[in-house]
Motif scaffolding. Structure first.
Motif, mmCIF file in Angstrom:
data_model
loop_
_atom_site.group_PDB
_atom_site.id
_atom_site.type_symbol
_atom_site.label_atom_id
_atom_site.label_comp_id
_atom_site.label_asym_id
_atom_site.label_seq_id
_atom_site.Cartn_x
_atom_site.Cartn_y
_atom_site.Cartn_z
ATOM 1 N N PRO A 95 42.409 26.034 25.945
ATOM 2 C CA PRO A 95 43.228 27.242 26.100
ATOM 3 C C PRO A 95 44.114 27.170 27.334
ATOM 4 O O PRO A 95 43.939 26.305 28.205
ATOM 5 C CB PRO A 95 42.172 28.335 26.277
ATOM 6 C CG PRO A 95 41.088 27.637 27.041
ATOM 7 C CD PRO A 95 41.054 26.220 26.492
ATOM 8 N N SER A 96 45.034 28.111 27.428
ATOM 9 C CA SER A 96 45.776 28.307 28.672
ATOM 10 C C SER A 96 44.932 29.165 29.596
ATOM 11 O O SER A 96 43.923 29.764 29.185
ATOM 12 C CB SER A 96 47.099 29.010 28.389
ATOM 13 O OG SER A 96 46.861 30.352 27.960
ATOM 14 N N GLY A 97 45.342 29.264 30.851
ATOM 15 C CA GLY A 97 44.633 30.131 31.770
ATOM 16 C C GLY A 97 44.634 31.571 31.297
ATOM 17 O O GLY A 97 43.627 32.281 31.404
ATOM 18 N N THR A 98 45.775 32.009 30.753
ATOM 19 C CA THR A 98 45.871 33.377 30.245
ATOM 20 C C THR A 98 44.912 33.602 29.090
ATOM 21 O O THR A 98 44.251 34.644 28.993
ATOM 22 C CB THR A 98 47.305 33.681 29.803
ATOM 23 O OG1 THR A 98 48.168 33.603 30.950
ATOM 24 C CG2 THR A 98 47.418 35.064 29.187
ATOM 25 N N GLU A 99 44.794 32.626 28.193
ATOM 26 C CA GLU A 99 43.863 32.750 27.075
ATOM 27 C C GLU A 99 42.421 32.803 27.566
ATOM 28 O O GLU A 99 41.599 33.554 27.031
ATOM 29 C CB GLU A 99 44.035 31.574 26.116
ATOM 30 C CG GLU A 99 45.318 31.622 25.305
ATOM 31 C CD GLU A 99 45.488 30.388 24.448
ATOM 32 O OE1 GLU A 99 45.619 30.534 23.219
ATOM 33 O OE2 GLU A 99 45.471 29.265 24.994
ATOM 34 N N LEU A 100 42.109 32.017 28.575
ATOM 35 C CA LEU A 100 40.762 32.044 29.139
ATOM 36 C C LEU A 100 40.426 33.443 29.637
ATOM 37 O O LEU A 100 39.327 33.959 29.416
ATOM 38 C CB LEU A 100 40.654 31.040 30.286
ATOM 39 C CG LEU A 100 39.273 30.912 30.930
ATOM 40 C CD1 LEU A 100 38.291 30.221 29.995
ATOM 41 C CD2 LEU A 100 39.368 30.166 32.258
ATOM 42 N N VAL A 101 41.387 34.077 30.293
ATOM 43 C CA VAL A 101 41.178 35.429 30.816
ATOM 44 C C VAL A 101 41.061 36.433 29.677
ATOM 45 O O VAL A 101 40.110 37.230 29.615
ATOM 46 C CB VAL A 101 42.328 35.826 31.762
ATOM 47 C CG1 VAL A 101 42.213 37.300 32.152
ATOM 48 C CG2 VAL A 101 42.331 34.942 33.008
ATOM 49 N N GLU A 102 42.022 36.400 28.755
ATOM 50 C CA GLU A 102 42.088 37.445 27.735
ATOM 51 C C GLU A 102 41.009 37.313 26.668
ATOM 52 O O GLU A 102 40.502 38.321 26.160
ATOM 53 C CB GLU A 102 43.478 37.430 27.086
ATOM 54 C CG GLU A 102 44.590 37.840 28.063
ATOM 55 C CD GLU A 102 45.964 37.813 27.424
ATOM 56 O OE1 GLU A 102 46.086 37.273 26.292
ATOM 57 O OE2 GLU A 102 46.911 38.308 28.053
ATOM 58 N N ARG A 103 40.633 36.095 26.311
ATOM 59 C CA ARG A 103 39.694 35.908 25.210
ATOM 60 C C ARG A 103 38.239 35.773 25.666
ATOM 61 O O ARG A 103 37.330 35.871 24.846
ATOM 62 C CB ARG A 103 40.096 34.679 24.384
ATOM 63 C CG ARG A 103 41.481 34.798 23.754
ATOM 64 C CD ARG A 103 41.739 33.706 22.747
ATOM 65 N NE ARG A 103 40.809 33.781 21.608
ATOM 66 C CZ ARG A 103 40.760 32.875 20.641
ATOM 67 N NH1 ARG A 103 41.586 31.831 20.664
ATOM 68 N NH2 ARG A 103 39.893 33.010 19.637
ATOM 69 N N TYR A 104 38.042 35.547 26.950
ATOM 70 C CA TYR A 104 36.684 35.340 27.435
ATOM 71 C C TYR A 104 36.328 36.212 28.640
ATOM 72 O O TYR A 104 35.385 37.012 28.599
ATOM 73 C CB TYR A 104 36.498 33.855 27.776
ATOM 74 C CG TYR A 104 35.246 33.522 28.537
ATOM 75 C CD1 TYR A 104 33.992 34.007 28.158
ATOM 76 C CD2 TYR A 104 35.307 32.683 29.661
ATOM 77 C CE1 TYR A 104 32.841 33.681 28.870
ATOM 78 C CE2 TYR A 104 34.153 32.347 30.369
ATOM 79 C CZ TYR A 104 32.931 32.860 29.976
ATOM 80 O OH TYR A 104 31.794 32.534 30.678
ATOM 81 N N LEU A 105 37.102 36.112 29.716
ATOM 82 C CA LEU A 105 36.707 36.780 30.957
ATOM 83 C C LEU A 105 36.855 38.298 30.892
ATOM 84 O O LEU A 105 36.001 39.031 31.412
ATOM 85 C CB LEU A 105 37.501 36.203 32.131
ATOM 86 C CG LEU A 105 37.251 34.712 32.390
ATOM 87 C CD1 LEU A 105 38.128 34.207 33.516
ATOM 88 C CD2 LEU A 105 35.776 34.449 32.692
#
Length: 441
Positions: A95-105
């Motif tokens: 994922p991108s960093g943004t995806e890591l934040v939005e989909r997980y964190l």
């Protein structure tokens, strides 16, 4: 390690039992620590200095991670999320960093057991013991920690039974000077210097389009930015790119025929080609001494092969790496390696002269202990200046530490780790490049 060291903190005193564990930082490692504490039934409070969880990751969210999802999700966090109906993303996709934040964190931070314990905009300015500076010893281990925290409402001291510092290093970059100090004149041009990994093709495009940018640094953060700027130069006439390094070659980036990491070798090849065709001008062996404003740009003065040299540019990107900010820990008794500023027992395991991202041995509470009982550096900050940290490593760190805090010596001591072959950053932007490449951070 002594028998006193091996006495789990939960068995030593009842004085701290009613206090929460203080977690500094609501990034992936801080939230993983929270998830493990939830499973252990231990109360906690997360203090996040930014405006939202994972504030630092959001700043480089345009960058695609190298590691796929299978290496990016903490096991305890996954258990809590799946119990709430969350679906794990494709394990083989990066994922991108943004995806890591939005989909997980963000979903993790919104779980009831965690959300109620997060304080946003809470900057920890100092950590100490209640009524004790670092020189006082009697009864120290049984005395609560005191965190001085600044919020929009003011400053307060908050008590804690233990402290897990997962504040990271992104906000404390290395200096542009090769001597470890800021170059003379930096303050006068601070508005023309940007941190690592700017979004040159997106949010920050206007700052770089049609201008001359000099990227300082020889690691993978520099390579990310160089590739983005090269693409910007193709799209925007007048955009120029210089790569300034203090060594004669960028050995961590340049392609190597015997590099076992294909992605990292591909990164080196791409940068090497751009240097060879003139898209990127390399200025090697340059050690910065002074910066001075020149019109809307910067004149960089330094030495190169014994000669004094000047270099003119419009914008400087500081991609020289990161270091831990230890100022808030002045009253805490730390035992740090004198070179990389990691916990002394951990430092030999992560020495970047010996280890790559994937060769670090499993480690937990024992390697992360300090003379200050109950205080732990975890995540990127635990690695000091070593650039080889992986999220999976941090997840195992906090699993071991929370087991220790719960009095479960067996679980705390049984550390195990399966690492990917490379790190958690990549080249290129998430929107334009799906080719992964290595960057341990």
């Amino acid at each position: 390690m002594t028998l006193i060291d091996l006495a789990p903190p939960a068995t030593r005193t009842d004085r701290l039992a009613g206090l929460p564990v203080a977690i500094i930082g609501a990034g992936p490692i801080g939230l993983a620590a929270a998830a493990n504490l939830v499973e252990r039934g231990i109360d906690f409070r997360i203090n996040e200095a930014g405006d939202s969880v994972a504030d630092s990751i959001r700043r480089w969210g345009h960058t695609r991670l190298f590691s796929p999802w299978r290496h990016l999700v903490d096991p305890a966090s996954r258990r809590l999320l799946e119990a709430a109906g969350w679906t794990h993303p494709d394990p083989d996709r990066a994922p991108s960093g943004t995806e890591l934040v939005e989909r997980y964190l963000i979903p993790l931070s919104q779980l009831d057991a965690i959300a109620s314990r997060i304080v946003i905009g809470a900057t920890v300015v100092a950590v100490t013991r209640e009524g004790m500076d670092r020189t006082r010893t009697a009864g120290r281990a049984a005395t609560p920690f005191a965190l001085r925290i600044r919020t929009a409402s003011g400053v307060e001291d908050v008590a804690a039974r233990a402290v897990i510092d997962a504040s990271g290093t992104y906000r404390s970059p290395n200096s542009l000077g090769s001597n470890g100090l800021d170059p003379l004149g930096l303050e006068a041009v601070a508005d023309r210097v940007t941190d690592a990994l700017p979004d040159v093709l997106g949010r920050d495009r206007q700052r770089f389009a049609g201008r001359h940018t000099t990227v300082v640094g020889a690691g993978h953060s520099a390579a990310n930015t160089l590739l983005g700027l090269a693409e910007l130069a193709r799209q925007e006439p007048g955009t120029r790119v210089t790569w300034l390094i203090r060594n004669t070659s960028a050995v961590r980036v340049s392609a190597s025929a015997d590099d076992e990491l294909a992605g990292r070798a591909a990164l080196g090849s791409r940068v090497d080609r751009l240097v060879a065709d003139g898209t990127i001008r390399m200025l090697d062996g340059f050690e910065i001494l002074r910066l001075a404003p020149t019109g809307d740009g910067v004149t960089v003065t330094g030495t190169r092969r014994g000669d004094l040299l000047t270099h003119d540019t419009d914008v400087i990107v500081n991609a020289t790496g990161f270091r831990p900010d230890l100022a808030m820990l002045r009253e805490i008794r730390l035992d740090l390696d004198e070179i990389v500023e990691a916990p002394k027992r951990l430092a030999p395991l992560i020495d970047p002269n010996v280890h790559s991202c994937g060769t670090v041995e499993p480690h937990g509470f024992a390697e992360l202990k300090h003379p200050e009982d109950g205080f732990y550096l975890v995540g990127m900050k635990s690695y000091g200046r070593a650039p080889t940290f992986l999220l999976a490593t941090g997840y195992e760190q906090v699993r071991s530490i929370t087991a220790w805090l719960a009095g479960d010596l067996k679980a705390a001591s049984e550390v195990a780790l399966v690492l990917p072959e490379t790190g958690v950053c990549s080249t290129g932007t998430a929107s334009t490049d799906t080719t992964a490449a290595s960057c341990c951070r």
